[in-house]
Write a protein that holds these residues in place. Sequence first.
Motif, PDB file in Angstrom:
ATOM      1  N   HIS A  61     -16.816  -1.381 -14.147  1.00 55.04           N
ATOM      2  CA  HIS A  61     -17.171  -1.182 -15.603  1.00 55.04           C
ATOM      3  C   HIS A  61     -15.847  -1.726 -16.237  1.00 55.04           C
ATOM      4  CE1 HIS A  61     -20.423   0.849 -13.776  1.00 55.04           C
ATOM      5  NE2 HIS A  61     -21.221   0.950 -15.005  1.00 55.04           N
ATOM      6  N   PRO A  62     -15.998  -2.428 -17.607  1.00 57.41           N
ATOM      7  CA  PRO A  62     -14.892  -3.335 -18.054  1.00 57.41           C
ATOM      8  C   PRO A  62     -14.223  -2.162 -19.103  1.00 57.41           C
ATOM      9  CG  PRO A  62     -16.761  -3.879 -18.963  1.00 57.41           C
ATOM     10  CD  PRO A  62     -17.163  -3.266 -18.011  1.00 57.41           C
ATOM     11  N   ILE A  63     -13.631  -1.141 -18.477  1.00 59.74           N
ATOM     12  CA  ILE A  63     -12.997  -0.110 -19.514  1.00 59.74           C
ATOM     13  C   ILE A  63     -11.876   0.568 -18.372  1.00 59.74           C
ATOM     14  CG2 ILE A  63     -14.831   0.819 -21.053  1.00 59.74           C
ATOM     15  CD1 ILE A  63     -15.476   2.938 -19.074  1.00 59.74           C
ATOM     16  N   LEU A  64     -10.861   1.008 -19.165  1.00 58.63           N
ATOM     17  CA  LEU A  64      -9.735   1.667 -18.569  1.00 58.63           C
ATOM     18  C   LEU A  64      -9.758   3.096 -19.268  1.00 58.63           C
ATOM     19  CD1 LEU A  64      -7.178  -1.247 -19.048  1.00 58.63           C
ATOM     20  CD2 LEU A  64      -8.234  -0.577 -17.033  1.00 58.63           C
ATOM     21  N   LEU A  65      -9.677   4.216 -18.399  1.00 58.00           N
ATOM     22  CA  LEU A  65      -9.519   5.502 -18.644  1.00 58.00           C
ATOM     23  C   LEU A  65      -8.287   6.337 -18.408  1.00 58.00           C
ATOM     24  CD1 LEU A  65     -13.159   6.799 -17.588  1.00 58.00           C
ATOM     25  CD2 LEU A  65     -12.496   5.798 -19.783  1.00 58.00           C
ATOM     26  N   GLY A  66      -7.258   5.524 -17.377  1.00 58.10           N
ATOM     27  CA  GLY A  66      -6.083   6.086 -17.260  1.00 58.10           C
ATOM     28  C   GLY A  66      -6.006   7.362 -16.325  1.00 58.10           C
ATOM     29  N   HIS A  67      -6.895   8.310 -16.468  1.00 56.80           N
ATOM     30  CA  HIS A  67      -6.881   9.306 -15.466  1.00 56.80           C
ATOM     31  C   HIS A  67      -8.308   9.782 -15.211  1.00 56.80           C
ATOM     32  CE1 HIS A  67      -7.897  11.631 -19.348  1.00 56.80           C
ATOM     33  NE2 HIS A  67      -8.248  12.674 -18.328  1.00 56.80           N
ATOM     34  N   GLY A  68      -8.345  10.741 -14.263  1.00 57.94           N
ATOM     35  CA  GLY A  68      -9.583  11.213 -13.665  1.00 57.94           C
ATOM     36  C   GLY A  68      -9.791  10.936 -12.133  1.00 57.94           C
ATOM     37  N   LYS A  69     -10.636  11.146 -11.526  1.00 59.79           N
ATOM     38  CA  LYS A  69     -10.732  11.202 -10.002  1.00 59.79           C
ATOM     39  C   LYS A  69     -11.053   9.842  -9.978  1.00 59.79           C
ATOM     40  CE  LYS A  69     -12.816  15.858  -9.473  1.00 59.79           C
ATOM     41  NZ  LYS A  69     -13.836  16.556  -8.898  1.00 59.79           N
ATOM     42  N   LYS A  70     -10.182   9.168  -8.820  1.00 60.53           N
ATOM     43  CA  LYS A  70     -10.489   7.691  -8.515  1.00 60.53           C
ATOM     44  C   LYS A  70     -11.029   7.444  -7.252  1.00 60.53           C
ATOM     45  CE  LYS A  70      -6.808   6.124 -11.516  1.00 60.53           C
ATOM     46  NZ  LYS A  70      -5.849   5.191 -11.713  1.00 60.53           N
ATOM     47  N   VAL A  71     -11.555   6.239  -7.120  1.00 54.79           N
ATOM     48  CA  VAL A  71     -12.183   5.874  -5.847  1.00 54.79           C
ATOM     49  C   VAL A  71     -11.193   5.905  -4.657  1.00 54.79           C
ATOM     50  CG1 VAL A  71     -13.682   4.107  -4.573  1.00 54.79           C
ATOM     51  CG2 VAL A  71     -13.951   4.332  -7.205  1.00 54.79           C
ATOM     52  N   PHE A  72     -10.078   5.331  -4.913  1.00 54.02           N
ATOM     53  CA  PHE A  72      -9.102   5.284  -3.962  1.00 54.02           C
ATOM     54  C   PHE A  72      -7.751   5.961  -4.104  1.00 54.02           C
ATOM     55  CE2 PHE A  72     -11.326   1.298  -3.793  1.00 54.02           C
ATOM     56  CZ  PHE A  72     -12.169   1.378  -2.532  1.00 54.02           C
ATOM     57  N   THR A  73      -7.362   6.854  -3.488  1.00 57.21           N
ATOM     58  CA  THR A  73      -6.443   7.906  -3.799  1.00 57.21           C
ATOM     59  C   THR A  73      -5.032   7.276  -3.104  1.00 57.21           C
ATOM     60  OG1 THR A  73      -6.785   9.048  -1.662  1.00 57.21           O
ATOM     61  CG2 THR A  73      -7.918  10.044  -3.715  1.00 57.21           C
ATOM     62  N   GLY A  74      -3.789   7.744  -3.346  1.00 58.96           N
ATOM     63  CA  GLY A  74      -2.612   7.346  -2.945  1.00 58.96           C
ATOM     64  C   GLY A  74      -2.431   7.265  -1.463  1.00 58.96           C
ATOM     65  N   ASP A  75      -3.141   8.377  -0.876  1.00 57.59           N
ATOM     66  CA  ASP A  75      -2.993   8.451   0.680  1.00 57.59           C
ATOM     67  C   ASP A  75      -4.383   7.885   1.297  1.00 57.59           C
ATOM     68  OD1 ASP A  75      -4.941  10.152  -0.108  1.00 57.59           O
ATOM     69  OD2 ASP A  75      -3.886  11.734   1.178  1.00 57.59           O
ATOM     70  N   VAL A  76      -5.124   6.849   0.619  1.00 53.20           N
ATOM     71  CA  VAL A  76      -6.172   6.115   1.490  1.00 53.20           C
ATOM     72  C   VAL A  76      -5.807   5.721   2.621  1.00 53.20           C
ATOM     73  CG1 VAL A  76      -5.682   3.952   0.257  1.00 53.20           C
ATOM     74  CG2 VAL A  76      -8.129   4.532   0.855  1.00 53.20           C
ATOM     75  N   THR A  77      -6.748   5.524   3.584  1.00 56.94           N
ATOM     76  CA  THR A  77      -6.534   5.128   5.133  1.00 56.94           C
ATOM     77  C   THR A  77      -6.633   3.625   5.002  1.00 56.94           C
ATOM     78  OG1 THR A  77      -7.414   7.116   5.803  1.00 56.94           O
ATOM     79  CG2 THR A  77      -7.508   5.305   7.387  1.00 56.94           C
ATOM     80  N   PRO A  78      -5.672   2.810   5.391  1.00 51.49           N
ATOM     81  CA  PRO A  78      -5.778   1.613   5.373  1.00 51.49           C
ATOM     82  C   PRO A  78      -7.094   0.916   6.169  1.00 51.49           C
ATOM     83  CG  PRO A  78      -3.656   2.136   6.207  1.00 51.49           C
ATOM     84  CD  PRO A  78      -4.525   3.435   6.113  1.00 51.49           C
ATOM     85  N   ALA A  79      -7.394  -0.232   5.720  1.00 54.62           N
ATOM     86  CA  ALA A  79      -8.807  -0.689   6.198  1.00 54.62           C
ATOM     87  C   ALA A  79      -8.917  -2.142   5.792  1.00 54.62           C
ATOM     88  CB  ALA A  79     -10.127   0.000   5.857  1.00 54.62           C
ATOM     89  N   THR A  80      -9.744  -3.122   6.423  1.00 48.12           N
ATOM     90  CA  THR A  80      -9.898  -4.423   6.013  1.00 48.12           C
ATOM     91  C   THR A  80     -11.399  -4.418   5.470  1.00 48.12           C
ATOM     92  OG1 THR A  80      -8.544  -5.258   7.655  1.00 48.12           O
ATOM     93  CG2 THR A  80     -10.033  -6.715   6.851  1.00 48.12           C
ATOM     94  N   LEU A  81     -11.650  -5.004   4.542  1.00 48.62           N
ATOM     95  CA  LEU A  81     -13.159  -5.167   3.924  1.00 48.62           C
ATOM     96  C   LEU A  81     -13.446  -6.596   3.981  1.00 48.62           C
ATOM     97  CD1 LEU A  81     -12.846  -2.687   1.122  1.00 48.62           C
ATOM     98  CD2 LEU A  81     -13.325  -2.167   3.434  1.00 48.62           C
ATOM     99  N   GLU A  82     -14.707  -7.045   4.121  1.00 44.56           N
ATOM    100  CA  GLU A  82     -15.476  -8.368   3.902  1.00 44.56           C
ATOM    101  C   GLU A  82     -16.358  -8.330   2.548  1.00 44.56           C
ATOM    102  OE1 GLU A  82     -18.244 -11.146   6.421  1.00 44.56           O
ATOM    103  OE2 GLU A  82     -18.138  -9.377   7.117  1.00 44.56           O
ATOM    104  N   LEU A  83     -16.163  -9.136   1.790  1.00 45.99           N
ATOM    105  CA  LEU A  83     -16.982  -9.218   0.869  1.00 45.99           C
ATOM    106  C   LEU A  83     -18.396  -9.937   1.255  1.00 45.99           C
ATOM    107  CD1 LEU A  83     -17.247  -8.801  -2.376  1.00 45.99           C
ATOM    108  CD2 LEU A  83     -16.713 -11.384  -2.498  1.00 45.99           C
ATOM    109  N   LEU A  84     -19.664  -9.050   1.150  1.00 46.91           N
ATOM    110  CA  LEU A  84     -20.921  -9.471   1.523  1.00 46.91           C
ATOM    111  C   LEU A  84     -21.540 -10.495   0.692  1.00 46.91           C
ATOM    112  CD1 LEU A  84     -22.168  -5.997   2.536  1.00 46.91           C
ATOM    113  CD2 LEU A  84     -21.254  -7.857   4.199  1.00 46.91           C
ATOM    114  N   GLU A  85     -21.237 -10.693  -0.440  1.00 44.26           N
ATOM    115  CA  GLU A  85     -21.628 -11.569  -1.122  1.00 44.26           C
ATOM    116  C   GLU A  85     -20.951 -12.102  -2.543  1.00 44.26           C
ATOM    117  OE1 GLU A  85     -24.855  -8.669  -3.927  1.00 44.26           O
ATOM    118  OE2 GLU A  85     -25.411  -9.664  -1.945  1.00 44.26           O
ATOM    119  N   PRO A  86     -21.133 -13.094  -3.322  1.00 46.34           N
ATOM    120  CA  PRO A  86     -20.350 -13.217  -4.503  1.00 46.34           C
ATOM    121  C   PRO A  86     -20.456 -12.285  -5.477  1.00 46.34           C
ATOM    122  CG  PRO A  86     -21.437 -15.351  -3.599  1.00 46.34           C
ATOM    123  CD  PRO A  86     -22.126 -14.065  -2.985  1.00 46.34           C
ATOM    124  N   ALA A  87     -19.319 -11.916  -6.119  1.00 50.08           N
ATOM    125  CA  ALA A  87     -19.433 -10.943  -7.202  1.00 50.08           C
ATOM    126  C   ALA A  87     -20.243 -11.325  -8.188  1.00 50.08           C
ATOM    127  CB  ALA A  87     -18.185 -10.690  -7.567  1.00 50.08           C
TER     128      ALA A  87
END
Length: 205
Positions: free
Chosen positions: A150-176
């Motif tokens: 969503h096109p907003i910035l909140l600056g703080h709060g629980k985030k999807v990816f934390t600073g210690d996120v486990t490395p991974a490679t992702l593939e985009l399944l379809e165009p955004a």
Amino acid sequence: MGFVRVDLFTTLDGVAQSPGAPDEDPDGDFAFGGWQAPLLDGVAGGWVQSGMVGMDALLLGRRTYDIFAAYWPEQDSEIAHLFNRLPKYVASRGTPPLPWAGSTLLDTDLPAAIRELRQRHENIHVIGSVDFVHSLLAERLVDEMTLWVHPILLGHGKKVFTGDVTPATLELLEPATTSPNGVVQLRYRVVGTEPPVGDMTRDDR
């Protein structure tokens, strides 16, 4: 063998806390509960609903389970009928009551519990449950991820990816794709655990 898909509403800066209502998750004195509501439109709502086609199980963290259990059994809609019918699996460190019909508490051995669910179900969805998602990502137990950014910035709060996120490679399944209110749908598959690297300074690249 089934797969586990995470579905999350997030802001542009990655906050996924309390999108639906002010009192959904006030942890950390979060002041922006319900930030998704002003940006929801028919296109984005349609994406969410179509993304549930084929789902045969819900996998939820305790807080999201409690919110859903208090809301969906009282609703009369296509999504409500689906959620009320599906088996629901709940991750919790305790032994909470699970009043919603079809609910089962997961074993505390998360990797073993997810392996068993993959044997039993083809299309398992984790909706919301950002704290639980952190645990799944850390254990490499996520197969696909759909983010509605969503096109907003909140600056703080629980985030999807934390600073210690486990490395991974992702593939985009379809165009955004983008909704009229600027919500972007991104669908990924986790394809590897070691992201490739290169050297942009080399002339022979």
